[in-house]
Scaffold this motif. Structure first.
Motif, PDB file in Angstrom:
ATOM      1  N   MET A   1       0.869  -1.197   0.000  1.00  0.00           N
ATOM      2  CA  MET A   1       0.000   0.000   0.000  1.00  0.00           C
ATOM      3  C   MET A   1       0.901   1.242   0.000  1.00  0.00           C
ATOM      4  O   MET A   1       1.710   1.421   0.909  1.00  0.00           O
ATOM      5  CB  MET A   1      -0.871  -0.051   1.266  1.00  0.00           C
ATOM      6  N   SER A   2       0.808   2.023  -1.054  1.00  0.00           N
ATOM      7  CA  SER A   2       1.647   3.239  -1.086  1.00  0.00           C
ATOM      8  C   SER A   2       0.881   4.388  -0.473  1.00  0.00           C
ATOM      9  O   SER A   2      -0.343   4.406  -0.479  1.00  0.00           O
ATOM     10  CB  SER A   2       2.024   3.560  -2.531  1.00  0.00           C
ATOM     11  N   SER A   3       1.605   5.360   0.081  1.00  0.00           N
ATOM     12  CA  SER A   3       0.928   6.547   0.600  1.00  0.00           C
ATOM     13  C   SER A   3       1.426   7.762  -0.169  1.00  0.00           C
ATOM     14  O   SER A   3       2.471   7.717  -0.822  1.00  0.00           O
ATOM     15  CB  SER A   3       1.188   6.697   2.093  1.00  0.00           C
ATOM     16  N   TYR A   4       0.614   8.816  -0.115  1.00  0.00           N
ATOM     17  CA  TYR A   4       1.018  10.035  -0.810  1.00  0.00           C
ATOM     18  C   TYR A   4       2.252  10.613  -0.131  1.00  0.00           C
ATOM     19  O   TYR A   4       2.341  10.583   1.106  1.00  0.00           O
ATOM     20  CB  TYR A   4      -0.079  11.101  -0.703  1.00  0.00           C
ATOM     21  N   PRO A   5       3.203  11.188  -0.900  1.00  0.00           N
ATOM     22  CA  PRO A   5       4.246  11.969  -0.237  1.00  0.00           C
ATOM     23  C   PRO A   5       3.566  13.186   0.399  1.00  0.00           C
ATOM     24  O   PRO A   5       2.530  13.645  -0.106  1.00  0.00           O
ATOM     25  CB  PRO A   5       5.157  12.401  -1.386  1.00  0.00           C
TER      26      PRO A   5
END
Ligand code: IYR
Length: 224
Positions: A1-5
């Motif tokens: 799961m990637s998160s926003y920078p």
């Protein structure tokens, strides 16, 4: 799961308290002049003004930032005519059979009926659709969260933006509104939310002399 920078809060402005108070009062004064209008002029409105108001609407907060709305903007006479005809079929049913006596009594002071000429007179009909989920290119569905609340918030900003630009609106909800999907070619996965009629008011437009609740009637503060 990637998160926003993450980035520093962009463009936030803190005003001195007196200026904050003045800005709050100025905004209230401006939105307090807004009235729902049912009589429209056919004067054209530049499209870029509508586009900018739509961009303002699209800044609304939404569940998981999924922006679960679509705005279908109608300017063409042929499409307006179809929408008017379909809306009036539903409205005739509503006024003759569907509405309860209580509902008709609540509408009585507004003087509305099944006739909707403004659907052809006003330069813009903005059909607002709510998406319960997004459909990706490969057909997979992505669930949306709080789509009703989110679309309501976006519509509120749209109405406010159009008012600020000097236009008037009618929030119109012929019920049921499924005919809008068919006429406007929107997928079945979208639910018509409301039809926003907008433009200049007719020169002789009149509105009912309604009143707004006072602050203590609609708000409470819990200070302990
Ligand atoms: N949709 C109908 C009836 C109507 C319902 C409500 I709630 C209103 O605030 C106004 C009208 C119509 O447009 O006439």
């Amino acid at each position: 799961m990637s998160s926003y920078p993450t980035i520093p809060l962009p463009n936030y402005i803190e005003y001195p308290v007196d200026e904050m108070r003045q800005r709050a009062a100025d905004f209230y004064g401006d939105v307090d002049r807004r009235r729902t209008v049912r009589e429209f002029s056919d004067r054209p409105v530049p499209r870029d003004i509508i586009e900018t108001a739509l961009k303002a609407a699209n800044t609304a907060p939404s569940g998981a930032n999924l922006q679960p709305w679509h705005f279908a903007v109608v300017t063409g006479a042929a499409t307006k005519k179809k929408i008017r005809a379909a809306a009036e079929v539903e409205e005739r049913e509503f006024y003759a059979h569907r509405a309860s006596a209580e509902w008709l009594a609540a509408l009585e002071p507004l003087g509305t009926d099944a006739n909707k000429p403004f659907l052809e007179t006003a330069p813009y009909l903005i059909a607002v659709f709510l998406q319960k989920y997004a459909v990706l290119g490969d057909g997979r569905k992505v669930k949306h969260y709080y789509p009703t609340e989110s679309t309501g918030l976006a519509t509120g900003i749209l109405i406010t933006a159009l008012h600020r630009a000097g236009l008037v609106c009618l929030t119109h909800t012929p019920s049921p509104m499924k005919f809008l999907n068919e006429i406007l070619g929107r997928p079945k996965t979208e639910r018509p939310f409301l039809l926003l009629v907008t433009g200049y008011p007719a020169a002789d437009a009149e509105v009912p002399d309604i009143h707004r609740k006072s602050l203590p009637e609609f708000a409470s503060f819990i200070d302990d």
